[in-house]
Motif scaffolding. Sequence first.
Motif, PDB file in Angstrom:
ATOM      1  N   LEU A 190       0.826  -1.205   0.000  1.00 25.17           N
ATOM      2  CA  LEU A 190       0.000   0.000   0.000  1.00 25.17           C
ATOM      3  C   LEU A 190       0.861   1.256   0.000  1.00 25.17           C
ATOM      4  O   LEU A 190       0.504   2.261  -0.627  1.00 25.17           O
ATOM      5  CB  LEU A 190      -0.921  -0.014   1.222  1.00 25.17           C
ATOM      6  CG  LEU A 190      -2.134   0.922   1.194  1.00 25.17           C
ATOM      7  CD1 LEU A 190      -2.975   0.673  -0.047  1.00 25.17           C
ATOM      8  CD2 LEU A 190      -2.981   0.729   2.445  1.00 25.17           C
ATOM      9  N   PHE A 191       2.008   1.209   0.670  1.00 27.70           N
ATOM     10  CA  PHE A 191       2.920   2.350   0.694  1.00 27.70           C
ATOM     11  C   PHE A 191       3.487   2.633  -0.700  1.00 27.70           C
ATOM     12  O   PHE A 191       3.642   3.801  -1.091  1.00 27.70           O
ATOM     13  CB  PHE A 191       4.067   2.107   1.672  1.00 27.70           C
ATOM     14  CG  PHE A 191       5.081   3.220   1.709  1.00 27.70           C
ATOM     15  CD1 PHE A 191       4.772   4.430   2.321  1.00 27.70           C
ATOM     16  CD2 PHE A 191       6.325   3.058   1.119  1.00 27.70           C
ATOM     17  CE1 PHE A 191       5.703   5.472   2.335  1.00 27.70           C
ATOM     18  CE2 PHE A 191       7.257   4.084   1.133  1.00 27.70           C
ATOM     19  CZ  PHE A 191       6.945   5.294   1.751  1.00 27.70           C
ATOM     20  N   LEU A 192       3.795   1.594  -1.457  1.00 30.57           N
ATOM     21  CA  LEU A 192       4.303   1.779  -2.824  1.00 30.57           C
ATOM     22  C   LEU A 192       3.244   2.433  -3.711  1.00 30.57           C
ATOM     23  O   LEU A 192       3.552   3.336  -4.503  1.00 30.57           O
ATOM     24  CB  LEU A 192       4.733   0.430  -3.413  1.00 30.57           C
ATOM     25  CG  LEU A 192       5.974  -0.216  -2.781  1.00 30.57           C
ATOM     26  CD1 LEU A 192       6.211  -1.607  -3.367  1.00 30.57           C
ATOM     27  CD2 LEU A 192       7.199   0.667  -2.996  1.00 30.57           C
ATOM     28  N   ILE A 193       2.004   1.985  -3.571  1.00 28.30           N
ATOM     29  CA  ILE A 193       0.902   2.591  -4.335  1.00 28.30           C
ATOM     30  C   ILE A 193       0.730   4.052  -3.943  1.00 28.30           C
ATOM     31  O   ILE A 193       0.567   4.930  -4.796  1.00 28.30           O
ATOM     32  CB  ILE A 193      -0.401   1.798  -4.107  1.00 28.30           C
ATOM     33  CG1 ILE A 193      -0.293   0.415  -4.728  1.00 28.30           C
ATOM     34  CG2 ILE A 193      -1.604   2.548  -4.682  1.00 28.30           C
ATOM     35  CD1 ILE A 193      -1.447  -0.510  -4.396  1.00 28.30           C
ATOM     36  N   PHE A 194       0.770   4.314  -2.644  1.00 30.53           N
ATOM     37  CA  PHE A 194       0.627   5.687  -2.147  1.00 30.53           C
ATOM     38  C   PHE A 194       1.758   6.583  -2.649  1.00 30.53           C
ATOM     39  O   PHE A 194       1.520   7.706  -3.106  1.00 30.53           O
ATOM     40  CB  PHE A 194       0.595   5.690  -0.624  1.00 30.53           C
ATOM     41  CG  PHE A 194       0.797   7.052  -0.011  1.00 30.53           C
ATOM     42  CD1 PHE A 194      -0.216   8.004  -0.064  1.00 30.53           C
ATOM     43  CD2 PHE A 194       2.007   7.395   0.578  1.00 30.53           C
ATOM     44  CE1 PHE A 194      -0.029   9.268   0.473  1.00 30.53           C
ATOM     45  CE2 PHE A 194       2.201   8.645   1.120  1.00 30.53           C
ATOM     46  CZ  PHE A 194       1.190   9.591   1.073  1.00 30.53           C
ATOM     47  N   SER A 195       2.993   6.108  -2.579  1.00 29.63           N
ATOM     48  CA  SER A 195       4.153   6.910  -2.985  1.00 29.63           C
ATOM     49  C   SER A 195       4.075   7.293  -4.456  1.00 29.63           C
ATOM     50  O   SER A 195       4.299   8.461  -4.822  1.00 29.63           O
ATOM     51  CB  SER A 195       5.450   6.136  -2.709  1.00 29.63           C
ATOM     52  OG  SER A 195       5.578   5.830  -1.350  1.00 29.63           O
ATOM     53  N   CYS A 196       3.762   6.317  -5.310  1.00 25.68           N
ATOM     54  CA  CYS A 196       3.643   6.604  -6.749  1.00 25.68           C
ATOM     55  C   CYS A 196       2.509   7.592  -7.019  1.00 25.68           C
ATOM     56  O   CYS A 196       2.661   8.525  -7.826  1.00 25.68           O
ATOM     57  CB  CYS A 196       3.408   5.305  -7.523  1.00 25.68           C
ATOM     58  SG  CYS A 196       4.797   4.163  -7.489  1.00 25.68           S
TER      59      CYS A 196
END
Length: 326
Positions: A190-196
Amino acid sequence: MKVGKRHYIKILALLLFLVVLSVLSLFLFPNPLDFSLELGRLQHVVVKIRLPEILIAIVAGACLGLSGSIMQIILDNPLASPFTLGISSAAAFGASFAIVLNMMYGMTWLHTGIVAFCFSMLSVGALVLMVSVAGISQKNIILIGMAISFFFSSANTLLEFYAPPDVLYQITVWTTGSLTTSNLYDSLKLFLIFSCSLMISILFSNDMSILLQGESAAIMHGVNVSLERIVFLAICSLLASYSVSIVGIIGFIGLVAPHICRLIGLEAPKVLLLSSSIMGALLLVVADIISTTVMYPLVLPISAVTSFFGIPFLLILLFARKGVSK
């Protein structure tokens, strides 16, 4: 809207508050850690139980806050959020449908997050068709969103009605919202999705500023309004649907977080996107503390906590903004 040093100081203050509250939550809530425990048990409580719950609260809250701020900017509607536009309900139905297929028909290969995203995109497609093709005014987009939300909520109710007891239990527990079932891997994804999503949003923040001046002004400045709305609605769907697939339906975070940030003077799109993400994380961490401590050792559904406090809080914010505008 000029962004100055004082805006970033406020954002840093919010971030610092979030870090402090998260650390306190790690060691004090729902009850203070017993440091007299042997190292292995203490490590298990911190790393396996409390840390994943806090991390998913931070990341999911940030996703909901970011998606709410994006929607309110690109649609120029202060009531826009994944919850009010039916995206969360559509994602919830998709996730429930995936649970039914997994448990009843053995389709374990079916990823809950992907199915939730597909159904959330279906709701976005319906919104876009209603606004662009059917010619319905954007002022009425919340009414369309409510209709979509009621439709998928009804579909989810029918799904629960015909589901076997064990499947029904899983859907009910998941739908009410919970941060206790996630793990560190969920937080990382979820953090990777949020960061992008945040990076893309910041890159297009100037276009968002122009869009706030009106569609005509945006078109004159060379902004492809229709394309950017579709792209950012897709990003909001990804943020909301994957959050929903992990923690269930959590209302009012995406709606309230941007309003709080505007109230403290963070109105420009670039700082609103950043601050709404932090504020969303902060609100969900607070909601998690309340849900785990109020009736300890029972854990209240996180969606009930956010709704119970979100509704009066939103009314207070609306009256406060009305007073400031006068």
